[in-house]
Design an enzyme around this catalytic site. Structure first.
Site, short mmCIF file in Angstrom:
data_model
loop_
_atom_site.label_atom_id
_atom_site.label_comp_id
_atom_site.label_asym_id
_atom_site.label_seq_id
_atom_site.Cartn_x
_atom_site.Cartn_y
_atom_site.Cartn_z
N ARG A 1 -1.56 4.35 -1.99
CA ARG A 1 -1.45 3.57 -3.24
C ARG A 1 -2.53 3.94 -4.24
O ARG A 1 -2.34 3.77 -5.45
CB ARG A 1 -1.46 2.07 -2.91
CG ARG A 1 -0.14 1.61 -2.33
CD ARG A 1 -0.22 0.20 -1.83
NE ARG A 1 -0.56 0.12 -0.43
CZ ARG A 1 -1.16 -0.92 0.14
NH1 ARG A 1 -1.50 -1.95 -0.59
NH2 ARG A 1 -1.40 -0.92 1.43
N GLU B 1 -8.03 -3.72 7.40
CA GLU B 1 -7.65 -5.11 7.70
C GLU B 1 -6.63 -5.17 8.84
O GLU B 1 -6.63 -6.12 9.61
CB GLU B 1 -7.10 -5.82 6.44
CG GLU B 1 -7.07 -7.34 6.60
CD GLU B 1 -6.40 -8.07 5.44
OE1 GLU B 1 -5.82 -7.43 4.54
OE2 GLU B 1 -6.44 -9.31 5.47
#
Ligand SMILES: O=P(O)(O)OC[C@H]1O[C@H](OP(=O)(O)OP(=O)(O)O)[C@H](O)[C@@H]1O
Ligand SMILES: Nc1ncnc2[nH]cnc12
Length: 176
Positions: free
Chosen positions: A60, A97
């Site tokens: 991204r 994460e």
């Protein structure tokens, strides 16, 4: 409405993706809004027009990084997931994460510029594991980081702290 407010409104939350307990910030709804996407690119382009290179993290970070680089007519350097870059690389493993990964950079990415001023960009900083690995790689090959910029920062995961401890400024547009 400020740019940050417009971006916040355009981002969609997807609960339990890619794992149970994660609230995934989906930027595709921001990208879908051409006017707003362009405003975000203009905002970062104006702020960092004096850097020599834009480094973007797969995948991204490529979307925002490449658009900014083209707009300010500076080189774009991809930091890619392991095994994707064809020439000689340096690599860093990291935790994020929702898992573990490894990124690489070409050793000669800044070859033609002395003391290159570099902007690192990604869509989002969560734990900061990915950005920390990216900062280390950029510095290993001689880059001088002006800032690490993100469209979104998840402040409760304290990722910015990791980056600031490396002596690099963190610039996030929207904070949660
Ligand atoms: O701060 P961290 O906890 O390290 O997490 C942030 C990273 O996680 C996401 O990328 P992901 O690895 O999911 O890859 P993608 O961009 O290809 O979806 C995001 O785009 C950041 O690069
Ligand atoms: N919550 C989250 N949403 C989107 N991308 C992420 N990368 C790491 N954590 C994320």
């Amino acid at each position: 409405m400020t740019l940050a407010e417009k971006v916040q409104k355009a981002i969609r939350d997807i609960p339990d993706y890619p794992q149970k307990g994660i609230i995934f910030k989906d930027i595709t709804t921001l990208l879908n809004d051409g006017e707003l996407f362009s405003e975000v690119i203009d905002y970062f382009s104006e702020k960092y027009k004096n850097v020599d290179f834009i480094c973007g993290i797969e995948s991204r970070g490529f979307i925002f990084g490449a658009a900014i680089a083209a707009k300010i007519k500076k080189g774009f350097v991809p930091l890619r997931k392991k095994g994707k870059l064809p020439y000689t690389t340096v690599a860093e493993k990291y935790a994020l994460e929702y898992g573990f990964d490894e990124i690489e950079i070409h050793i000669d990415a800044f070859k033609n510029v002395k003391n290159p001023k570099v902007l690192l960009i990604d869509d989002l900083i969560a734990t900061g594991g990915t950005a920390e690995a990216a900062v280390k790689l950029i510095e290993k090959i001689g880059g001088d980081l002006v800032a690490a910029a993100f469209i979104i920062e998840l402040t409760f995961l304290d990722g910015a702290k990791k980056i600031k401890e490396l002596g690099v400024e963190v610039d996030s547009l929207v904070k949660y």
